[in-house]
Design an enzyme around this catalytic site. Sequence first.
Site, PDB file in Angstrom:
ATOM      1  N   PRO A   7       0.741  -1.246   0.163  1.00  0.00           N
ATOM      2  CA  PRO A   7       0.059   0.175  -0.083  1.00  0.00           C
ATOM      3  C   PRO A   7       0.870   1.361   0.027  1.00  0.00           C
ATOM      4  O   PRO A   7       1.923   1.324   0.682  1.00  0.00           O
ATOM      5  CB  PRO A   7      -0.680   0.077   1.361  1.00  0.00           C
ATOM      6  CG  PRO A   7       0.205  -0.925   2.212  1.00  0.00           C
ATOM      7  CD  PRO A   7       1.078  -2.007   1.351  1.00  0.00           C
ATOM      8  N   MET A   8       0.591   2.173  -0.724  1.00  0.00           N
ATOM      9  CA  MET A   8       1.418   3.347  -0.787  1.00  0.00           C
ATOM     10  C   MET A   8       0.380   4.705  -1.059  1.00  0.00           C
ATOM     11  O   MET A   8      -0.273   4.887  -1.931  1.00  0.00           O
ATOM     12  CB  MET A   8       2.257   3.379  -1.906  1.00  0.00           C
ATOM     13  CG  MET A   8       3.521   2.548  -1.729  1.00  0.00           C
ATOM     14  SD  MET A   8       4.780   2.218  -2.989  1.00  0.00           S
ATOM     15  CE  MET A   8       5.551   3.914  -2.749  1.00  0.00           C
ATOM     16  N   GLN A  68      -7.056  -1.452   4.075  1.00  0.00           N
ATOM     17  CA  GLN A  68      -6.452  -1.040   5.083  1.00  0.00           C
ATOM     18  C   GLN A  68      -7.025  -0.011   6.112  1.00  0.00           C
ATOM     19  O   GLN A  68      -7.203   1.102   5.445  1.00  0.00           O
ATOM     20  CB  GLN A  68      -5.045  -0.781   4.725  1.00  0.00           C
ATOM     21  CG  GLN A  68      -4.157  -0.559   5.865  1.00  0.00           C
ATOM     22  CD  GLN A  68      -2.610  -0.135   5.735  1.00  0.00           C
ATOM     23  OE1 GLN A  68      -2.279   1.157   5.120  1.00  0.00           O
ATOM     24  NE2 GLN A  68      -1.573  -0.967   5.575  1.00  0.00           N
ATOM     25  N   CYS A  98       2.778   3.387   9.777  1.00  0.00           N
ATOM     26  CA  CYS A  98       2.808   4.790   9.099  1.00  0.00           C
ATOM     27  C   CYS A  98       3.841   5.580   9.851  1.00  0.00           C
ATOM     28  O   CYS A  98       3.563   5.895  11.204  1.00  0.00           O
ATOM     29  CB  CYS A  98       1.442   5.409   8.923  1.00  0.00           C
ATOM     30  SG  CYS A  98       1.596   6.936   8.093  1.00  0.00           S
ATOM     31  N   ASN A 199       9.138  -7.205   4.117  1.00  0.00           N
ATOM     32  CA  ASN A 199       8.863  -5.976   3.313  1.00  0.00           C
ATOM     33  C   ASN A 199       9.929  -5.140   3.557  1.00  0.00           C
ATOM     34  O   ASN A 199      10.442  -5.023   4.639  1.00  0.00           O
ATOM     35  CB  ASN A 199       7.416  -5.356   3.842  1.00  0.00           C
ATOM     36  CG  ASN A 199       7.437  -3.958   2.973  1.00  0.00           C
ATOM     37  OD1 ASN A 199       7.143  -2.954   3.808  1.00  0.00           O
ATOM     38  ND2 ASN A 199       7.652  -3.877   1.729  1.00  0.00           N
ATOM     39  N   GLY A 200      10.500  -4.250   2.613  1.00  0.00           N
ATOM     40  CA  GLY A 200      11.492  -3.385   2.699  1.00  0.00           C
ATOM     41  C   GLY A 200      12.745  -3.456   1.781  1.00  0.00           C
ATOM     42  O   GLY A 200      13.240  -4.364   1.761  1.00  0.00           O
ATOM     43  N   GLU A 201      12.736  -2.550   0.942  1.00  0.00           N
ATOM     44  CA  GLU A 201      14.177  -2.564   0.120  1.00  0.00           C
ATOM     45  C   GLU A 201      14.359  -3.674  -0.760  1.00  0.00           C
ATOM     46  O   GLU A 201      15.667  -4.156  -1.038  1.00  0.00           O
ATOM     47  CB  GLU A 201      15.303  -2.419   1.258  1.00  0.00           C
ATOM     48  CG  GLU A 201      16.308  -1.412   1.139  1.00  0.00           C
ATOM     49  CD  GLU A 201      15.982   0.032   0.650  1.00  0.00           C
ATOM     50  OE1 GLU A 201      16.542   0.527  -0.222  1.00  0.00           O
ATOM     51  OE2 GLU A 201      14.959   0.530   1.410  1.00  0.00           O
ATOM     52  N   ARG A 224       8.180   0.210  -3.669  1.00  0.00           N
ATOM     53  CA  ARG A 224       8.947   1.226  -4.269  1.00  0.00           C
ATOM     54  C   ARG A 224       9.610   0.433  -5.546  1.00  0.00           C
ATOM     55  O   ARG A 224       9.665   0.827  -6.719  1.00  0.00           O
ATOM     56  CB  ARG A 224       9.969   2.186  -3.969  1.00  0.00           C
ATOM     57  CG  ARG A 224       9.071   3.000  -2.863  1.00  0.00           C
ATOM     58  CD  ARG A 224      10.130   3.623  -1.764  1.00  0.00           C
ATOM     59  NE  ARG A 224      10.782   2.508  -1.013  1.00  0.00           N
ATOM     60  CZ  ARG A 224      11.856   2.561  -0.088  1.00  0.00           C
ATOM     61  NH1 ARG A 224      12.475   3.728  -0.254  1.00  0.00           N
ATOM     62  NH2 ARG A 224      12.270   1.538   0.399  1.00  0.00           N
TER      63      ARG A 224
HETATM   64  C1  LIG Z   1       4.893   7.230  -0.608  1.00  0.00           C
HETATM   65  C2  LIG Z   1       4.244   6.053   0.309  1.00  0.00           C
HETATM   66  C3  LIG Z   1       3.256   5.878   0.890  1.00  0.00           C
HETATM   67  C4  LIG Z   1       3.048   4.730   1.772  1.00  0.00           C
HETATM   68  N1  LIG Z   1       1.720   4.747   2.303  1.00  0.00           N
HETATM   69  C5  LIG Z   1       1.626   3.555   2.900  1.00  0.00           C
HETATM   70  C6  LIG Z   1       0.098   3.296   3.230  1.00  0.00           C
HETATM   71  O1  LIG Z   1      -0.897   3.852   3.014  1.00  0.00           O
HETATM   72  N2  LIG Z   1      -0.179   2.103   4.188  1.00  0.00           N
HETATM   73  C7  LIG Z   1       1.054   1.016   4.733  1.00  0.00           C
HETATM   74  O2  LIG Z   1       0.640   0.308   5.277  1.00  0.00           O
HETATM   75  N3  LIG Z   1       2.366   1.484   4.184  1.00  0.00           N
HETATM   76  C8  LIG Z   1       2.564   2.727   3.499  1.00  0.00           C
HETATM   77  N4  LIG Z   1       3.917   3.138   2.860  1.00  0.00           N
HETATM   78  C9  LIG Z   1       4.865   1.775   3.120  1.00  0.00           C
HETATM   79  C10 LIG Z   1       5.016   0.742   1.990  1.00  0.00           C
HETATM   80  O3  LIG Z   1       3.926   0.013   2.174  1.00  0.00           O
HETATM   81  C11 LIG Z   1       6.274  -0.104   2.188  1.00  0.00           C
HETATM   82  O4  LIG Z   1       6.225  -0.674   3.641  1.00  0.00           O
HETATM   83  C12 LIG Z   1       7.555   0.780   2.203  1.00  0.00           C
HETATM   84  O5  LIG Z   1       7.654   1.494   1.086  1.00  0.00           O
HETATM   85  C13 LIG Z   1       8.614  -0.176   2.237  1.00  0.00           C
HETATM   86  O6  LIG Z   1       8.607  -1.138   1.237  1.00  0.00           O
HETATM   87  P1  LIG Z   1       9.211  -0.901  -0.126  1.00  0.00           P
HETATM   88  O7  LIG Z   1      10.939  -0.809   0.435  1.00  0.00           O
HETATM   89  O8  LIG Z   1       9.226  -2.291  -0.934  1.00  0.00           O
HETATM   90  O9  LIG Z   1       9.080   0.442  -0.837  1.00  0.00           O
HETATM   91  C14 LIG Z   1       4.088   3.741   2.089  1.00  0.00           C
HETATM   92  C15 LIG Z   1       5.275   4.213   1.653  1.00  0.00           C
HETATM   93  C16 LIG Z   1       5.675   5.128   0.683  1.00  0.00           C
HETATM   94  C17 LIG Z   1       6.976   5.353   0.190  1.00  0.00           C
END
Ligand SMILES: Cc1cc2nc3c(=O)[nH]c(=O)nc-3n(C[C@H](O)[C@H](O)[C@H](O)COP(=O)(O)O)c2cc1C
Length: 333
Positions: A7-8, A68, A98, A199-201, A224
């Site tokens: 989710p983003m 969510q 968050c 999750n992450g990176e 991302r």
């Molecule tokens: C712009 C942005 C918005 C995000 N919004 C949410 C959200 O609404 N809910 C949530 O649980 N995580 C949110 N996240 C976190 C991401 O879901 C994820 O946990 C985080 O980006 C790490 O994963 P990645 O390295 O694959 O990006 C957000 C992250 C970013 C960068």
Amino acid sequence: MRIFLAPMEGVVDHFLRELLTNIGGIDVCVTEFIRVNDQVLPPKVFQRFCPELFTQCKTPSGVPVRIQLLGGKPEPIALNAVKAVSIGANAIDLNFGCPAKTVNKSDGGACLLRTPHRLYDIIKATRQAVPAHIPVTAKMRLGFEDRSNYLENALAAYEAGATEITVHARSKADGYRPPAYWDSLADIKQAIDIPVIANGEIWTVDDFIRCKEVSQCDDFMLGRGLLSCPDLALQIKAREAGTDYQPMEWSAICHMLQRFFDATTEQYSPRHVGNRLKQWLNYLRRHYPEAQILFEQIKRYRTKAEIDKAMTDSICTSAQLQANGVADYAEPV
Ligand SMILES: Cc1cc2nc3c(=O)[nH]c(=O)nc-3n(C[C@H](O)[C@H](O)[C@H](O)COP(=O)(O)O)c2cc1C
């Protein structure tokens, strides 16, 4: 192995879910967080965040979408979960990750990781309120100020009855700075008896391989990384299956961008035309040099016609390069 689209907020809406799940490799999506205060929200709020509610909570390519919720009070969260289920939600995810100041100040998101018993209460109330066949899942970080209490929080989620948890392997204080602490996920996986989604990176297939090895997890969430490389989930699955896969070329990405641009343009005033496109290009340029060029070209454009032309030119240039035998920079996996 399942791959989740992260989710983003402000980035991954139903348009992006449709396009990304259409490519393939993604098994589950989660909506942007829906903030819950004291009220039970009207259906139109849930439907705005999740138009897939009109289609059995699935994207057009059939991938399930979880709703969510974010908030700090068990009862309103539970009541809103019930409401969401009554209008078609088939899974509820609870946000404990968050890092935004405004969200944490109003007692939501990662700040709840300071008090595992509160996380427990919220999950437990929700679990008890919604029918047993509806998964109640939680998404968390490794902690708030530091990463010292991730096991307590994971255990709290487990004992409260969470169906599974996704862990973004950093604390709130770590923000989005690399590295991600995938080794902590292995501790969590050992401690609880429900799926732990790592999750992450994860930006590349190699990152995935290392994350899998270090975290010992079977399921993964990509945020991302999928925005910068939209077929990353397919690349990962091909690698796991030992099959050949030719990564998407820029021209295919560009056709998708054109669809995205057409679909999102009417959401914005002429002054902000192309904002969503520029936002996505900003992620894509990490992986595709052509995205950087296109981004530079259109960043000051204000009309749809100008941007359309730049995108057509980008597709043509890419096609010409290939016709002339210039190898695409993407290596087969
Ligand atoms: C712009 C942005 C918005 C995000 N919004 C949410 C959200 O609404 N809910 C949530 O649980 N995580 C949110 N996240 C976190 C991401 O879901 C994820 O946990 C985080 O980006 C790490 O994963 P990645 O390295 O694959 O990006 C957000 C992250 C970013 C960068």
